[in-house]
Design an enzyme around this catalytic site. Structure first.
Site, PDB file in Angstrom:
ATOM      1  N   TYR A   1     -45.750 -31.010  36.406  1.00  0.00           N
ATOM      2  CA  TYR A   1     -44.434 -30.375  36.134  1.00  0.00           C
ATOM      3  C   TYR A   1     -44.905 -28.990  35.782  1.00  0.00           C
ATOM      4  O   TYR A   1     -44.039 -27.933  35.990  1.00  0.00           O
ATOM      5  CB  TYR A   1     -43.785 -30.811  34.973  1.00  0.00           C
ATOM      6  CG  TYR A   1     -43.249 -32.319  35.038  1.00  0.00           C
ATOM      7  CD1 TYR A   1     -42.161 -32.263  36.138  1.00  0.00           C
ATOM      8  CD2 TYR A   1     -43.163 -33.331  34.304  1.00  0.00           C
ATOM      9  CE1 TYR A   1     -41.503 -33.484  36.415  1.00  0.00           C
ATOM     10  CE2 TYR A   1     -42.589 -34.435  34.494  1.00  0.00           C
ATOM     11  CZ  TYR A   1     -41.799 -34.603  35.497  1.00  0.00           C
ATOM     12  OH  TYR A   1     -41.178 -35.670  35.796  1.00  0.00           O
TER      13      TYR A   1
ATOM     14  N   ASP B   1     -51.997 -24.078  46.735  1.00  0.00           N
ATOM     15  CA  ASP B   1     -52.181 -23.114  47.819  1.00  0.00           C
ATOM     16  C   ASP B   1     -53.258 -23.522  48.793  1.00  0.00           C
ATOM     17  O   ASP B   1     -52.963 -22.857  50.132  1.00  0.00           O
ATOM     18  CB  ASP B   1     -52.044 -21.758  47.399  1.00  0.00           C
ATOM     19  CG  ASP B   1     -50.833 -20.826  47.123  1.00  0.00           C
ATOM     20  OD1 ASP B   1     -50.021 -21.197  47.937  1.00  0.00           O
ATOM     21  OD2 ASP B   1     -50.711 -19.978  46.358  1.00  0.00           O
TER      22      ASP B   1
ATOM     23  N   PRO C   1     -36.908  -1.951  42.622  1.00  0.00           N
ATOM     24  CA  PRO C   1     -38.058  -2.633  42.241  1.00  0.00           C
ATOM     25  C   PRO C   1     -39.250  -2.396  42.945  1.00  0.00           C
ATOM     26  O   PRO C   1     -40.440  -2.574  42.322  1.00  0.00           O
ATOM     27  CB  PRO C   1     -37.666  -4.131  42.374  1.00  0.00           C
ATOM     28  CG  PRO C   1     -36.120  -4.004  42.570  1.00  0.00           C
ATOM     29  CD  PRO C   1     -35.880  -2.684  43.188  1.00  0.00           C
TER      30      PRO C   1
ATOM     31  N   LYS D   1     -37.410   4.595  53.854  1.00  0.00           N
ATOM     32  CA  LYS D   1     -37.456   5.152  52.574  1.00  0.00           C
ATOM     33  C   LYS D   1     -38.585   4.483  51.621  1.00  0.00           C
ATOM     34  O   LYS D   1     -39.496   5.245  50.979  1.00  0.00           O
ATOM     35  CB  LYS D   1     -36.255   4.597  52.018  1.00  0.00           C
ATOM     36  CG  LYS D   1     -35.898   4.872  50.627  1.00  0.00           C
ATOM     37  CD  LYS D   1     -34.473   4.531  50.267  1.00  0.00           C
ATOM     38  CE  LYS D   1     -34.284   4.610  48.851  1.00  0.00           C
ATOM     39  NZ  LYS D   1     -32.807   4.020  48.475  1.00  0.00           N
TER      40      LYS D   1
ATOM     41  N   CYS E   1     -53.236 -44.164  46.451  1.00  0.00           N
ATOM     42  CA  CYS E   1     -53.823 -44.157  45.376  1.00  0.00           C
ATOM     43  C   CYS E   1     -53.235 -45.122  44.185  1.00  0.00           C
ATOM     44  O   CYS E   1     -53.133 -46.345  44.459  1.00  0.00           O
ATOM     45  CB  CYS E   1     -54.232 -42.501  44.852  1.00  0.00           C
ATOM     46  SG  CYS E   1     -55.606 -42.513  43.913  1.00  0.00           S
TER      47      CYS E   1
ATOM     48  N   GLY F   1     -50.398 -45.625  44.255  1.00  0.00           N
ATOM     49  CA  GLY F   1     -49.422 -46.545  45.149  1.00  0.00           C
ATOM     50  C   GLY F   1     -50.053 -47.844  45.637  1.00  0.00           C
ATOM     51  O   GLY F   1     -49.356 -48.892  45.758  1.00  0.00           O
ATOM     52  N   MET F   2     -51.282 -47.902  45.861  1.00  0.00           N
ATOM     53  CA  MET F   2     -51.889 -48.825  46.336  1.00  0.00           C
ATOM     54  C   MET F   2     -52.362 -49.838  45.151  1.00  0.00           C
ATOM     55  O   MET F   2     -52.103 -50.962  45.360  1.00  0.00           O
ATOM     56  CB  MET F   2     -53.371 -48.401  47.148  1.00  0.00           C
ATOM     57  CG  MET F   2     -54.221 -49.745  47.377  1.00  0.00           C
ATOM     58  SD  MET F   2     -55.922 -49.567  47.377  1.00  0.00           S
ATOM     59  CE  MET F   2     -56.405 -50.278  45.784  1.00  0.00           C
TER      60      MET F   2
ATOM     61  N   GLU G   1     -55.717 -49.087  33.159  1.00  0.00           N
ATOM     62  CA  GLU G   1     -55.348 -47.947  32.796  1.00  0.00           C
ATOM     63  C   GLU G   1     -53.989 -47.962  32.256  1.00  0.00           C
ATOM     64  O   GLU G   1     -53.851 -47.192  30.947  1.00  0.00           O
ATOM     65  CB  GLU G   1     -54.929 -46.865  34.101  1.00  0.00           C
ATOM     66  CG  GLU G   1     -54.258 -45.598  33.726  1.00  0.00           C
ATOM     67  CD  GLU G   1     -54.031 -44.698  34.963  1.00  0.00           C
ATOM     68  OE1 GLU G   1     -54.154 -45.387  36.322  1.00  0.00           O
ATOM     69  OE2 GLU G   1     -53.739 -43.622  34.683  1.00  0.00           O
TER      70      GLU G   1
ATOM     71  N   ARG H   1     -59.947 -42.535  38.734  1.00  0.00           N
ATOM     72  CA  ARG H   1     -60.693 -43.330  37.753  1.00  0.00           C
ATOM     73  C   ARG H   1     -60.801 -44.757  37.885  1.00  0.00           C
ATOM     74  O   ARG H   1     -61.978 -45.124  37.665  1.00  0.00           O
ATOM     75  CB  ARG H   1     -60.642 -42.977  36.415  1.00  0.00           C
ATOM     76  CG  ARG H   1     -60.647 -41.533  35.871  1.00  0.00           C
ATOM     77  CD  ARG H   1     -60.202 -41.410  34.461  1.00  0.00           C
ATOM     78  NE  ARG H   1     -59.738 -40.090  34.220  1.00  0.00           N
ATOM     79  CZ  ARG H   1     -60.543 -39.148  34.159  1.00  0.00           C
ATOM     80  NH1 ARG H   1     -61.836 -39.478  34.162  1.00  0.00           N
ATOM     81  NH2 ARG H   1     -60.235 -37.873  33.754  1.00  0.00           N
TER      82      ARG H   1
ATOM     83  N   HIS I   1     -56.671 -40.223  49.316  1.00  0.00           N
ATOM     84  CA  HIS I   1     -55.380 -39.219  49.492  1.00  0.00           C
ATOM     85  C   HIS I   1     -55.514 -38.557  50.800  1.00  0.00           C
ATOM     86  O   HIS I   1     -56.125 -37.348  51.025  1.00  0.00           O
ATOM     87  CB  HIS I   1     -55.545 -38.195  48.449  1.00  0.00           C
ATOM     88  CG  HIS I   1     -55.354 -38.516  46.975  1.00  0.00           C
ATOM     89  ND1 HIS I   1     -53.943 -38.568  46.364  1.00  0.00           N
ATOM     90  CD2 HIS I   1     -56.232 -38.973  46.133  1.00  0.00           C
ATOM     91  CE1 HIS I   1     -53.970 -38.976  45.117  1.00  0.00           C
ATOM     92  NE2 HIS I   1     -55.229 -39.206  45.051  1.00  0.00           N
TER      93      HIS I   1
ATOM     94  N   GLU J   1     -53.227 -37.391  52.440  1.00  0.00           N
ATOM     95  CA  GLU J   1     -52.554 -36.319  52.592  1.00  0.00           C
ATOM     96  C   GLU J   1     -53.148 -34.887  52.571  1.00  0.00           C
ATOM     97  O   GLU J   1     -52.601 -33.937  53.155  1.00  0.00           O
ATOM     98  CB  GLU J   1     -50.930 -36.343  51.576  1.00  0.00           C
ATOM     99  CG  GLU J   1     -51.534 -35.900  50.098  1.00  0.00           C
ATOM    100  CD  GLU J   1     -52.177 -37.346  49.378  1.00  0.00           C
ATOM    101  OE1 GLU J   1     -52.572 -38.259  50.115  1.00  0.00           O
ATOM    102  OE2 GLU J   1     -52.100 -37.202  48.122  1.00  0.00           O
TER     103      GLU J   1
HETATM  104  N1  GLN Z   1     -54.324 -43.314  37.733  1.00  0.00           N
HETATM  105  C1  GLN Z   1     -54.982 -43.839  38.773  1.00  0.00           C
HETATM  106  C2  GLN Z   1     -56.410 -43.707  38.657  1.00  0.00           C
HETATM  107  O1  GLN Z   1     -56.859 -42.686  37.840  1.00  0.00           O
HETATM  108  C3  GLN Z   1     -54.507 -43.329  40.286  1.00  0.00           C
HETATM  109  C4  GLN Z   1     -54.901 -41.932  40.498  1.00  0.00           C
HETATM  110  C5  GLN Z   1     -54.115 -41.305  41.644  1.00  0.00           C
HETATM  111  O2  GLN Z   1     -53.100 -41.964  42.074  1.00  0.00           O
HETATM  112  N2  GLN Z   1     -54.550 -40.122  41.835  1.00  0.00           N
HETATM  113  O3  GLN Z   1     -57.226 -44.495  39.129  1.00  0.00           O
END
Ligand code: GLN
Length: 533
Positions: free
Chosen positions: A56, A73, A193, A226, A384, A386-387, A408, A465, A510, A512
């Site tokens: 956030y 970036d 500005p 200008k 991650c 999600g899996m 976790e 982790r 990841h 992505e």
């Molecule tokens: N919280 C999970 C972990 O640490 C997954 C991390 C994540 O989705 N990047 O293993």
């Protein structure tokens, strides 16, 4: 010695003007003229890196091949340029001060008083040069985060001033990005500005060489003239950056504005051949001319902030183009989803993706979404966490391991099907201590993963982790959820699939982070394909 040209990009008037996209776009055109180029982001905050920041606060944390947790970036830089960035591409004030203070403790300053000038500015300069020297680059573009006039930015502007002098004529330029607001009541674009912002730079001893003006309306010749006159610039050095529907249009716009021409001229580089942007233009054509659309649901918990899932959003743009299709990705807050309402919330979608994440909040909603996808054979992609959710769901409902969980979220779960990695058990520091960066994944043949990659080995980036607990592997395999990708060195599960489903793939890494405009990620391409066929 290889001589590198340096381009500094500063921002004025307001933040969020898109310095990252302008940097990446200019780099793209320079690269397409046959030069080597990389981009570096400087973040003037005191965190060592954004790894410990809440999404956030700062949007997505991007991870490089060499395992640095960096500003998002860098994701743009990689997606535009198709190069890997590294730790050296993201510098923060925290890193600068940490290294200066460490040197002071080691006595390296030989009893001198340690000060912002010269010690902090020297450290900044050496970080900027290090990237160029290490990679023997023709160009380094350094994007200075923040806005000119911020207290935090001052040492960086001073370092730029000094570097310009150190490097000598024609070896560096400063491009300043500002806003030209449109006042609807007066029906006018306002340049004041920008003039003030350039004055601020001048007060700090830096004359910009080029101005890029962000605007909603086209700039007239008068306005350009200008601004040029009041900011001591030639007319051609005033570049318009008008709002566009896709960030991927910006390199073409910048080329039309001849940003590369003026930049290279000022750096005394022969223009040579025209930029080769055919493949890029081809991508843009397909982006705007698709034959179908598909609705996919992304399940996450930072959904209020688009930037939190930046790389995933972009990977779907790339994968959509590869499938001649526009992906309409809708983010749904996992806290809203339950087993009871999953159908109502998810039935309009042709595919479900569960995003990465940390911590307990919203976890049950993600597990419910995985359950809905599995039971209804909706193409499913878990990344991650999600899996891990798909694994927990399978353990609870198919293996009948009641209250199975990740340790976790539930340290005392009777069935820790996702558990802390052995190497993680004694770590107490949070920053930079996860399993980070690229690791090898061996892919089994005759699987959805193999059909996507079309090879048996790949390297993918990690940031976690916890991992699949191999104590349960046999049970999973027996009941139909199978590891189709494994890390050969540590035997860690990298990819889990339910082969009897149409496309049900969870990955511990990841993907992505490695999807680019010209090289869309095979798993995203294959997932989108499954949703439309
Ligand atoms: N919280 C999970 C972990 O640490 C997954 C991390 C994540 O989705 N990047 O293993």
């Amino acid at each position: 010695m290889h001589s590198t040209k340096y381009i500094f990009i500063t921002g004025g008037v307001t933040s969020s003007l898109g310095k990252g996209i302008i940097s990446a776009s200019l780099a793209k055109i320079i690269q397409s003229r046959g030069h080597t180029v990389s981009i570096q982001k400087i973040d003037p905050y005191l965190n060592i890196d954004p790894g410990t920041l809440n999404p956030y606060e700062h949007g997505e944390c991007f991870v490089t091949e060499d395992g640095a947790e960096t500003d998002l970036d860098l994701g743009h830089y990689e997606r535009f340029l198709d190069i890997y960035t590294s730790k050296a591409n993201n510098v923060t004030t925290g890193q600068i001060y940490q290294s200066v203070i460490n040197k002071e403790r080691r006595g390296e300053f030989l009893g001198k008083t340690v000060q912002v000038i010269p010690h902090i500015t020297n450290e900044i300069k050496s970080r900027i040069k290090r990237l160029a020297i290490k990679n023997k680059l023709d160009f380094v573009i350094t994007e200075i985060g923040g806005t000119v006039g911020d207290i935090e930015s001052l040492p960086y502007i001073e370092a730029v001033r000094q570097l310009k002098w150190d490097l000598g004529e024609n070896n560096s330029i400063v491009i300043h990005l500002t806003l030209v607001p449109y006042l609807a009541a007066a029906k006018e674009l306002k340049t004041k500005p920008t003039q003030h912002s350039v004055k601020l730079l001048l007060e700090n001893g830096v004359q910009p060489d080029i101005l890029v003006l962000r605007t909603e309306k086209k700039l007239t010749r008068e306005i350009r003239r200008k601004v040029a006159q009041f900011c001591n610039l030639q007319y051609e050095a005033i570049i318009e950056s008008i709002d566009v529907s896709s960030i991927y249009e910006v390199p073409i716009l910048m080329q039309e504005e001849a940003l590369d021409v003026i930049a290279l001229e000022k750096l005394n580089i022969k223009l040579g051949e025209k930029p080769k942007l055919d493949r890029w233009k081809n991508f843009l054509f397909k982006l705007n001319n698709y034959s179908k659309t598909v609705k996919i649901a992304g399940i996450g918990k930072y959904v209020e902030l688009q930037d939190a899932y930046k790389s995933i959003n972009d990977a779907f743009v790339h994968a959509g183009v590869a499938n001649d299709c526009k992906v309409e990705l809708t983010w749904i807050h996992s806290e809203q989803i339950t087993n009871e309402n999953a159908k109502e919330l998810l039935e309009e979608y042709k595919g479900i993706l569960i995003a990465p994440g940390f911590g307990h909040r919203g976890i049950e909603g993600k597990i419910s979404a995985a359950n809905y996808a599995r039971k209804n054979d909706i193409p499913f992609f878990g990344i991650c966490l999600g899996m891990q959710c798909a694994v927990i769901e399978f353990a609870r409902n198919i293996l009948k391991l009641e209250n199975a969980h990740s340790s976790e979220m539930h340290p005392n779960t009777p069935y820790p099907v996702i558990d802390l990695m052995e190497q993680q058990k004694n770590i107490t520091d949070l920053g930079g201590t996860m399993r980070l960066g690229a690791y090898t994944c061996s892919i089994k043949k005759k699987t959805n993963a193999f059909n996507a990659y079309k090879r048996t080995k790949t390297m993918e980036r990690h940031r976690h982790r916890f991992e699949f607990n191999n104590d349960y592997l046999k049970d999973f395999v027996k009941h139909g959820m199978k590891p189709t990708g494994i890390n050969p060195d540590a035997e860690l599960v990298e990819i889990m699939e339910i082969p009897e489903k149409k496309w049900f793939v969870g990955v511990q890494f990841h993907p992505e982070y490695k999807s680019t405009v010209l090289n869309p990620h095979p798993l995203f391409v294959s997932f989108v394909k499954a949703t439309i066929s």
